[in-house]
Design a protein around this motif. Structure first.
Motif, short mmCIF file in Angstrom:
data_model
loop_
_atom_site.label_atom_id
_atom_site.label_comp_id
_atom_site.label_asym_id
_atom_site.label_seq_id
_atom_site.Cartn_x
_atom_site.Cartn_y
_atom_site.Cartn_z
N ALA B 94 0.86 -1.19 0.00
CA ALA B 94 0.00 0.00 0.00
C ALA B 94 0.89 1.24 0.00
O ALA B 94 2.05 1.18 0.40
N PRO B 95 0.36 2.36 -0.43
CA PRO B 95 1.15 3.59 -0.33
C PRO B 95 1.29 4.05 1.12
O PRO B 95 0.40 3.81 1.93
N VAL B 96 2.40 4.67 1.42
CA VAL B 96 2.65 5.25 2.74
C VAL B 96 3.10 6.69 2.53
O VAL B 96 4.04 6.94 1.77
N ILE B 97 2.44 7.61 3.21
CA ILE B 97 2.73 9.03 3.02
C ILE B 97 3.16 9.66 4.34
O ILE B 97 2.49 9.47 5.36
N GLY B 98 4.24 10.39 4.31
CA GLY B 98 4.63 11.18 5.47
C GLY B 98 4.02 12.57 5.37
O GLY B 98 3.85 13.10 4.27
N ILE B 99 3.71 13.17 6.52
CA ILE B 99 3.03 14.47 6.43
C ILE B 99 3.97 15.60 6.03
O ILE B 99 3.53 16.59 5.47
N ALA B 100 5.26 15.44 6.30
CA ALA B 100 6.19 16.49 5.84
C ALA B 100 6.26 16.46 4.32
O ALA B 100 6.08 17.48 3.65
N GLU B 101 6.50 15.30 3.76
CA GLU B 101 6.58 15.25 2.30
C GLU B 101 5.26 15.69 1.68
O GLU B 101 5.25 16.41 0.67
N ALA B 102 4.14 15.28 2.26
CA ALA B 102 2.84 15.68 1.71
C ALA B 102 2.73 17.20 1.65
O ALA B 102 2.32 17.78 0.64
N ALA B 103 3.11 17.84 2.73
CA ALA B 103 3.01 19.30 2.76
C ALA B 103 3.96 19.94 1.76
O ALA B 103 3.59 20.90 1.07
N PHE B 104 5.17 19.42 1.66
CA PHE B 104 6.13 19.99 0.70
C PHE B 104 5.59 19.86 -0.73
O PHE B 104 5.64 20.81 -1.51
N HIS B 105 5.11 18.68 -1.08
CA HIS B 105 4.59 18.48 -2.44
C HIS B 105 3.48 19.49 -2.73
O HIS B 105 3.49 20.15 -3.77
N MET B 106 2.54 19.60 -1.82
CA MET B 106 1.41 20.50 -2.07
C MET B 106 1.87 21.96 -2.14
O MET B 106 1.38 22.73 -2.97
N ALA B 107 2.79 22.33 -1.27
CA ALA B 107 3.25 23.73 -1.26
C ALA B 107 3.90 24.12 -2.59
O ALA B 107 3.72 25.24 -3.06
N THR B 108 4.62 23.18 -3.18
CA THR B 108 5.28 23.54 -4.45
C THR B 108 4.28 23.62 -5.61
O THR B 108 4.62 24.14 -6.67
N LEU B 109 3.09 23.11 -5.42
CA LEU B 109 2.09 23.17 -6.49
C LEU B 109 1.34 24.50 -6.50
O LEU B 109 0.65 24.82 -7.47
N ILE B 110 1.43 25.25 -5.43
CA ILE B 110 0.67 26.51 -5.37
C ILE B 110 1.55 27.74 -5.14
O ILE B 110 1.04 28.85 -5.06
N SER B 111 2.84 27.52 -5.02
CA SER B 111 3.75 28.65 -4.81
C SER B 111 5.11 28.27 -5.37
O SER B 111 5.38 27.10 -5.60
N THR B 112 5.95 29.28 -5.60
CA THR B 112 7.30 28.94 -6.05
C THR B 112 8.26 28.76 -4.88
O THR B 112 9.24 28.03 -4.99
N ARG B 113 7.99 29.42 -3.79
CA ARG B 113 8.87 29.33 -2.63
C ARG B 113 8.01 29.37 -1.38
O ARG B 113 7.01 30.10 -1.33
#
Lengths: 249, 249, 249, 249, 249, 249
Positions: B94-113
């Motif tokens: 099954a997939p396993v997601i960490g919340i830090a990586e999840a937040a980083f991925h999402m943040a780069t989709l809506i902002s440049t920095r």
């Protein structure tokens, strides 16, 4: 159930490809999600160079501006070079997802290293630039090309599929990877067949982008209007772009 | 409608935090998604150091092994250091997601920095290491700490909230960013309040991870079992870990 | 003559390997140095995955806590993934050295580029992560695996040695390197034989770590307690880890 | 007890500094180690620029060639820019250690991040280049200068010491670090005083290099003669360098 | 028409090579440009190692000091390792160009990726260091060696040319590149022949450097004397370098 | 004397700026060089966002296609974001130079580190992306904005100049740099004034690009048509871009 409308933009002008991509997106979409698949009226029939990309970016922007007049909740740019991505983001507070970035993000969540299998070798440099800019260079072991023109995915589908599978099997055998990213929006309907034939997780960008777009809408996260993705300053445009003048997006 | 069960693991053993995180996850989850929020029976009550992380990783692994005996479709590790992430991935398809990586991925989709606002300054190095390993170092302008212990998020919630907002406002004013990532799972219920007060997109990892987990399940993408995330080779374990021996996961 | 006691921790629980590593360490140690080689009571018999690493990190921490009750001057973590390294550093003001980092440091002092020859290919990713985190990625040309399980180094020593030498010779011929790093603590007794057979400097981590540990002790340099390697904040632990509660290290 | 002879080369020609560095080295050396401290006959009295470095590299090479005629077991280049390091390594199968690299290696073993406090700001770029080449850029938070000429360490020692301590205290307060690296060989005798005054681990390169040199000798690891650090191809030299012709090192 | 004098320094002492390089430079120079090609009186007859480089850097500096007594408008260091480049820059306010950097800059303007074809494999590491320091590592796909000593370019020119072309053709076929950089000043007269035989843009450093030097002079841009390339602080030098003492450049 | 024609493309449609840039280019050009300064008929009057850039790239491509029908020897893209650079390169075998890259290249030849002073802060991210892609990130200390809209350089020239000088002086005082890069084509006529006022080498892209273009033409180096900058594959374009169809460039 969240209902939302995702505007899926095929940056090239091949309608059959737009339909195919739209169908793949609709199949993966959540029950409340409506996929509106369009392509620009003007632009190249396929995108296989920096030049094709540059021209297509105008169409992408036009489609976003059109989308802004509807109730669009999110946009997807369905070409693996993510043409016009940052420009598109400036034009809306909705999220905008490129299918290359979508695929890269998903691939890193299920594997430590992946390879890309794309259409033409000459577009590999585009993927290299994206990997570097997004931060995924060290996650990607190798960029491989099946050396098939994009429209062969429409016109010689079976042969194209064979070539892609062949290259994916080579990647599996040689590249020390856990997953493969498909490097063209036109492969959106082939993921399952390829995955079955190859026996590796195959990440495809259109479907990945749909889920990321839905995710951001659910999270109420849109493109930041603070700083460098803010709406462009209104100004005059001349000539064939005069209609873009003085917009207050 | 896809139905699925996501096992949300709070790596620390503070039950009130597990419940709070579980509620935040449930609120954001799709209709067909069931969130099962648990925490290990054994481990630290909060995670604020490499040592706390190392101990908590055992509990994370045990929770995944438990989850494998249920019909678990995806796992979330709800601590911002993503403790035990790669170990957990080995234990399941099954997939396993960490919340830090999840937040980083999402943040780069809506902002440049973006900047990170975390609890204690001493945990900043953990975020630095994750950013580097995931490839997001150049997307993050600054790691800031509100200098509040994790459990203050439970016990002195209002004061903690004030401190976090204060630091977020400083980030907005000084860091040349488009978004802020909240650096602790215990802030899962504060996102909206902070976003309102700060006027910037605030990305929170637990909620982000729920959507990424749902996305991967919908895409039928699980942890690759080809290569370095394959199930661990069965072997003997001794002492208090003897029950892990000769598993054929 | 400086006298000191180095606590060499074999993170796996195979006693014969602990003894072998301890002997290799003792042979290289300075006259005033006492090597105390131990392994955790609980944990995996070999470390060949992220999961094995995660579990073993608990044992490493326990061994450091035990060492703190003796007159320990320095610690060595004798597994090539350096499991639990930063956690261990938090628990003591003594220096703590991982054998992977020790080998990398030494290799860069005698060559411009090196390759790693490790046991199983699947552990290569662990070395990749360490190289990146420590800053040595560009010094390492290639990570190679002899594809032998760790315990074969105990049980089929001669065959294992042959395989390692074979892979080292390939590295020498193909990789454009000046040195080879052995990628497993269980190879501690093989360095000289391999070096003789290969005709390249062979850097082995256990022996390298002994000298680095002695060096730091002589220099009166211990783990910094200023900032992010300070002792963990005392707190409650539950369940099987309750004994770790409220420690004031 | 291993007995060995370490040739400590002060690349500048200030004899009082050579003596001071030699004494610091001798104090830290193991019982069996003999330190032979020399400086070139020809060269600058201090090294504070790329030009000074370039000239001094000749003297370093000459000293190594001289050392090769004695029973030298290891060399140390005692200037923080590590001038002539790779050239020196080519000239011998003994290990050669630069004091900048020595300090960086040691600093990363006891802290996650460090700052450098050097003499003149203009030499900061030299340290930047070394950090990048060695791989330590991300471990170093900041390069600071006390803005004192190198020879002030000889001639106005107390004032110099005050300025260095002042800058170190600023680093401790502002840089989010665990250790400080002293950026000049002429500070070899000040480490303990500075460490006492600053309350942080202070890493000094001369002393660090002595221990690394001893370590490599004990490990029987010398400069690799396989590949790009092999002895230079014999050839003619002209003019004042004619004596270097056709050497078979 | 701008008139200017460019001092082309061949860092080795082989006069025939100096003449050949001077002629190649003169052929490419603008009408108003005078090329003064010299080599140091003292130094190695070819540069094929770090040691050769270190010695040659003294001669380079001496030549710049001599040039400063003439009306020199710009300097070129005509050895592919750019020996003594930063030292030379300190000695003058005129621009100083190394031929390796010149070639790299030009290659990135006409291609996205290039390979280097150099003389001896052992000098590849020098190019690797330069690429990293200058920032071009990711533009260079591969460093290849024809495995010919530098002076073979003088003495066995035809055979050398064949070997170089052979290696360039291999690069063209295998490296996925758009251009090739020639990795030795002694190849300055071979560019056109190689380009014709290989059918790829071939970038050669001496000719590239002439045009960059002319460009900087026209732009009235000289080496910055603000900060770390300022003139060296005057000081005493001893022995054979005594004549460098107390200069006020 | 080489005669050549350089097509200088101002990507925005403000004719006064085109003239100003053309004049600055002509002043610096060699005697045999003819500068043909044009701007697209269609596009934004200034470029201050990703969107403006995307639209302007079409005009840049159209101008190159027009230039190909004349005897154009080289092209310059005179906007600091280098819009459409790779697309333009595909359309011609002549060299194409962006003014941002030109400035970066020149700045690294005369200093070790530089800062950029640009118009609006929001365009800083464009420079960041270029620095990363070209490889110059570590050469640039800081990107600063005078916070003046581009057209203020036309309409409020004196005030704009004052603001730029002010920011340059701040850069000189605070950034530890040797040179400043001006971040807008519209500053092409201000270089000398700014340099005089600031007392640092000021690098300006238009003038730098002219000299690089002349250099490449003299060197007979054009855009590589081998690999990923080859002419785009001919294909159909639709709508307003139909005239681009089936070109055989």
């Amino acid at each position: 159930m969240t209902t939302m409308q995702i505007h899926l933009i095929n940056p090239n002008t091949t309608v059959s490809m737009t339909e195919k991509i739209g169908e793949a997106a609709t199949r993966i979409a959540a029950p409340g999600t409506t996929i509106v698949a369009t392509n620009p009226r003007s632009g190249p029939v396929s995108i296989e160079s920096h030049f094709d990309e540059a021209i297509s970016a105008v169409g992408v922007a036009e489609e976003v501006l059109a989308g802004e007049r509807e109730n669009t909740d999110a946009y997807i740019i369905a070409c693996f070079g993510d043409p016009g991505l940052l420009a598109a983001r400036e034009l809306t507070h909705a999220p905008v997802i490129g299918i290359a970035e979508a695929a890269f993000h998903m691939a890193t969540l299920i594997s430590t290293r992946f390879s890309i299998v794309t259409t033409l070798g000459r577009t590999g440099i585009i993927a290299e630039h994206l990997l570097q800019s997004y931060g995924f260079s060290h996650h990607c072991r190798r960029i491989r090309a099946a050396e098939i023109p994009v429209l062969d995915l429409e016109e010689s589908k079976n042969q194209a599929l064979d070539r892609i599978i062949e290259e994916c099997l080579r990647a599996k055998a040689e590249d020390n990877i856990g997953a493969i990213v498909l490097g063209c929006g036109g492969m959106a309907d082939l993921r399952q067949q390829i995955q079955k034939a190859v026996g590796l997780p195959i990440v495809e960008g259109v479907t990945a982008a749909v889920k990321l777009a839905e995710s951001l809408v659910s999270l109420q996260l849109g493109t930041s209007k603070h700083g460098d993705l803010d709406y462009p300053r209104p100004k005059a445009f001349t000539g064939q772009f005069e209609h873009l003048s003085q917009r207050t997006y």
